[in-house]
Every structure is written in C-alpha cells, then in structure tokens.
Design a protein around this motif. Structure first.
Motif, PDB file in Angstrom:
ATOM      1  N   SER A  76      39.665 -82.771 -38.970  1.00  0.00           N
ATOM      2  CA  SER A  76      39.632 -81.438 -39.224  1.00  0.00           C
ATOM      3  C   SER A  76      39.587 -80.812 -37.914  1.00  0.00           C
ATOM      4  O   SER A  76      40.095 -79.929 -37.628  1.00  0.00           O
ATOM      5  N   ALA A  77      38.525 -81.587 -36.834  1.00  0.00           N
ATOM      6  CA  ALA A  77      38.327 -81.021 -35.515  1.00  0.00           C
ATOM      7  C   ALA A  77      39.330 -80.792 -34.621  1.00  0.00           C
ATOM      8  O   ALA A  77      39.905 -79.840 -34.067  1.00  0.00           O
ATOM      9  N   LEU A  78      40.307 -81.967 -34.907  1.00  0.00           N
ATOM     10  CA  LEU A  78      41.808 -82.104 -34.218  1.00  0.00           C
ATOM     11  C   LEU A  78      42.760 -81.017 -34.593  1.00  0.00           C
ATOM     12  O   LEU A  78      43.146 -80.244 -33.752  1.00  0.00           O
ATOM     13  N   TRP A  79      42.626 -80.656 -35.849  1.00  0.00           N
ATOM     14  CA  TRP A  79      43.713 -79.527 -36.355  1.00  0.00           C
ATOM     15  C   TRP A  79      42.996 -78.293 -35.661  1.00  0.00           C
ATOM     16  O   TRP A  79      43.840 -77.491 -35.229  1.00  0.00           O
ATOM     17  N   LEU A  80      41.840 -77.970 -35.872  1.00  0.00           N
ATOM     18  CA  LEU A  80      41.276 -76.735 -35.300  1.00  0.00           C
ATOM     19  C   LEU A  80      41.684 -76.804 -33.681  1.00  0.00           C
ATOM     20  O   LEU A  80      41.919 -75.665 -33.428  1.00  0.00           O
ATOM     21  N   GLU A  81      41.192 -77.753 -33.104  1.00  0.00           N
ATOM     22  CA  GLU A  81      41.669 -77.823 -31.737  1.00  0.00           C
ATOM     23  C   GLU A  81      43.088 -77.423 -31.510  1.00  0.00           C
ATOM     24  O   GLU A  81      43.556 -76.476 -30.417  1.00  0.00           O
ATOM     25  N   ILE A  82      43.974 -78.048 -32.066  1.00  0.00           N
ATOM     26  CA  ILE A  82      45.394 -77.755 -31.951  1.00  0.00           C
ATOM     27  C   ILE A  82      45.837 -76.161 -32.343  1.00  0.00           C
ATOM     28  O   ILE A  82      46.453 -75.773 -31.646  1.00  0.00           O
ATOM     29  N   LEU A  83      45.337 -75.875 -33.375  1.00  0.00           N
ATOM     30  CA  LEU A  83      45.322 -74.426 -33.681  1.00  0.00           C
ATOM     31  C   LEU A  83      44.961 -73.334 -32.412  1.00  0.00           C
ATOM     32  O   LEU A  83      45.625 -72.650 -32.137  1.00  0.00           O
ATOM     33  N   THR A  84      43.796 -73.710 -31.890  1.00  0.00           N
ATOM     34  CA  THR A  84      43.468 -72.991 -30.840  1.00  0.00           C
ATOM     35  C   THR A  84      44.335 -73.237 -29.456  1.00  0.00           C
ATOM     36  O   THR A  84      44.689 -72.104 -28.762  1.00  0.00           O
ATOM     37  N   GLU A  85      44.454 -74.222 -29.081  1.00  0.00           N
ATOM     38  CA  GLU A  85      45.180 -74.719 -27.842  1.00  0.00           C
ATOM     39  C   GLU A  85      46.590 -74.477 -27.922  1.00  0.00           C
ATOM     40  O   GLU A  85      47.462 -74.042 -27.013  1.00  0.00           O
ATOM     41  N   SER A  86      47.250 -74.195 -29.132  1.00  0.00           N
ATOM     42  CA  SER A  86      48.619 -73.838 -29.319  1.00  0.00           C
ATOM     43  C   SER A  86      48.894 -72.094 -29.451  1.00  0.00           C
ATOM     44  O   SER A  86      49.867 -71.816 -29.461  1.00  0.00           O
ATOM     45  N   GLY A  87      47.582 -71.637 -29.329  1.00  0.00           N
ATOM     46  CA  GLY A  87      47.698 -70.042 -29.382  1.00  0.00           C
ATOM     47  C   GLY A  87      48.094 -69.580 -30.840  1.00  0.00           C
ATOM     48  O   GLY A  87      48.406 -68.459 -30.999  1.00  0.00           O
ATOM     49  N   ILE A  88      47.697 -70.517 -31.835  1.00  0.00           N
ATOM     50  CA  ILE A  88      48.188 -70.087 -33.257  1.00  0.00           C
ATOM     51  C   ILE A  88      47.017 -69.167 -33.644  1.00  0.00           C
ATOM     52  O   ILE A  88      47.121 -68.082 -34.344  1.00  0.00           O
ATOM     53  N   SER A  89      45.826 -69.685 -33.284  1.00  0.00           N
ATOM     54  CA  SER A  89      44.583 -68.915 -33.912  1.00  0.00           C
ATOM     55  C   SER A  89      43.434 -68.885 -32.734  1.00  0.00           C
ATOM     56  O   SER A  89      43.667 -69.563 -31.854  1.00  0.00           O
ATOM     57  N   ALA A  90      42.848 -67.859 -32.905  1.00  0.00           N
ATOM     58  CA  ALA A  90      41.853 -67.429 -31.764  1.00  0.00           C
ATOM     59  C   ALA A  90      40.784 -68.380 -31.960  1.00  0.00           C
ATOM     60  O   ALA A  90      40.058 -68.641 -33.170  1.00  0.00           O
ATOM     61  N   SER A  91      40.223 -68.709 -30.722  1.00  0.00           N
ATOM     62  CA  SER A  91      38.945 -69.451 -30.533  1.00  0.00           C
ATOM     63  C   SER A  91      37.635 -68.848 -31.370  1.00  0.00           C
ATOM     64  O   SER A  91      37.010 -69.496 -31.692  1.00  0.00           O
ATOM     65  N   SER A  92      37.794 -67.570 -31.390  1.00  0.00           N
ATOM     66  CA  SER A  92      36.521 -66.872 -32.116  1.00  0.00           C
ATOM     67  C   SER A  92      36.659 -67.318 -33.518  1.00  0.00           C
ATOM     68  O   SER A  92      35.580 -67.220 -34.166  1.00  0.00           O
ATOM     69  N   LYS A  93      37.850 -67.566 -34.174  1.00  0.00           N
ATOM     70  CA  LYS A  93      37.726 -68.176 -35.538  1.00  0.00           C
ATOM     71  C   LYS A  93      37.663 -69.622 -35.685  1.00  0.00           C
ATOM     72  O   LYS A  93      37.074 -69.975 -36.762  1.00  0.00           O
ATOM     73  N   THR A  94      38.299 -70.360 -34.879  1.00  0.00           N
ATOM     74  CA  THR A  94      38.244 -71.584 -35.174  1.00  0.00           C
ATOM     75  C   THR A  94      36.712 -72.639 -34.499  1.00  0.00           C
ATOM     76  O   THR A  94      36.376 -73.466 -35.171  1.00  0.00           O
ATOM     77  N   ALA A  95      36.298 -71.575 -33.306  1.00  0.00           N
ATOM     78  CA  ALA A  95      34.982 -72.394 -32.764  1.00  0.00           C
ATOM     79  C   ALA A  95      33.910 -72.729 -33.836  1.00  0.00           C
ATOM     80  O   ALA A  95      33.333 -73.870 -33.683  1.00  0.00           O
ATOM     81  N   PRO A  96      33.507 -71.531 -34.877  1.00  0.00           N
ATOM     82  CA  PRO A  96      32.528 -71.988 -35.484  1.00  0.00           C
ATOM     83  C   PRO A  96      32.740 -73.110 -36.572  1.00  0.00           C
ATOM     84  O   PRO A  96      31.857 -73.820 -36.863  1.00  0.00           O
ATOM     85  N   LEU A  97      33.881 -73.149 -37.057  1.00  0.00           N
ATOM     86  CA  LEU A  97      34.453 -74.321 -37.982  1.00  0.00           C
ATOM     87  C   LEU A  97      34.306 -75.793 -37.027  1.00  0.00           C
ATOM     88  O   LEU A  97      34.138 -76.730 -37.399  1.00  0.00           O
ATOM     89  N   TRP A  98      34.834 -75.678 -35.941  1.00  0.00           N
ATOM     90  CA  TRP A  98      34.884 -76.766 -34.939  1.00  0.00           C
ATOM     91  C   TRP A  98      33.410 -77.302 -34.640  1.00  0.00           C
ATOM     92  O   TRP A  98      33.234 -78.432 -34.808  1.00  0.00           O
TER      93      TRP A  98
END
Length: 120
Positions: A76-98
């Motif tokens: 789960s953490a990996l997919w959240l990192e990929i979403l952020t690093e590929s620019g698909i999702s803002a880190s403000s959205k993924t960071a709390p979940l990560w």
C-alpha cells in the motif's frame, strides 16, 4: 503503548476505507485506474489479513498470517509513493495515508518480532 487486537482490527479497516475514499478521487485513465485498483486491493487486504491473524490457530500460524498483512501494508505504501512521485496525486493527499501505512507496518513488524521471540 500496544494496541489491542480489536483496536488494530478497527484501525486496519479504517485504513482500507480511507484508501478507498482517496482512490475515488484519482483522475481516471487506464494506468491510473490500474494503480488505484492495486492500491485498494493491497489496503483492503491489510484488514482482511489482520482479521485472519486474530483467528490464528498457533503462534507459527500467527507469525505466518502477520507476514501477509505486513506485505500488503508495505505494498500500500509503495502504491502511494508511486502515485505521488509520478505526479498523479498530490502529496498532501497521499502523505497522511502513507504515514498510516508506515505506522501500521511498524506495529505489525513489532508484533511479529515479539511473537517470534516468544516462539523460541
């Protein structure tokens, strides 16, 4: 400091629900859809695996089932990192979940280490 099994069941389920709600906000195209699907599969599997951990029949079974939960929360953490690093999702959205995935990983790993130590 430790969490009870019921608290951890609730927490892993909340993580799954939070990830599902977040995944609904991911802009859809074939690649994003696949990543969102992988993420939700992993996050919901964390909760399912942890419920199985609670039904373990032996310490060895417990350790084994915990390994599955750890693998899924780490994924789960990996997919959240990929979403952020590929620019698909803002880190403000993924960071709390990560952060929650990271904390759950630490809790589950600690639990596995304790169980393994008690096994010897």
């Amino acid at each position: 400091m430790g969490m009870t099994p019921d608290e951890l069941k609730a927490r892993t389920k909340k993580f799954a629900v939070d990830v599902i709600q977040f995944a609904r906000s991911i802009p859809r195209d074939p690649i994003n859809g696949e990543i969102a699907s992988q993420l939700t599969d992993a996050a919901t599997s964390v909760a399912a695996h942890y419920r199985a951990v609670c039904r373990a029949k032996s310490r060895a079974d417990f350790v084994n089932k915990l390994a599955g939960a750890i693998e899924e929360v780490d994924e789960s953490a990996l997919w959240l990192e990929i979403l952020t690093e590929s620019g698909i999702s803002a880190s403000s959205k993924t960071a709390p979940l990560w952060r929650e995935a990271d904390e759950l990983t630490r809790i589950l790993v600690r639990s596995r280490e304790t169980a393994k130590a008690n096994q010897e």
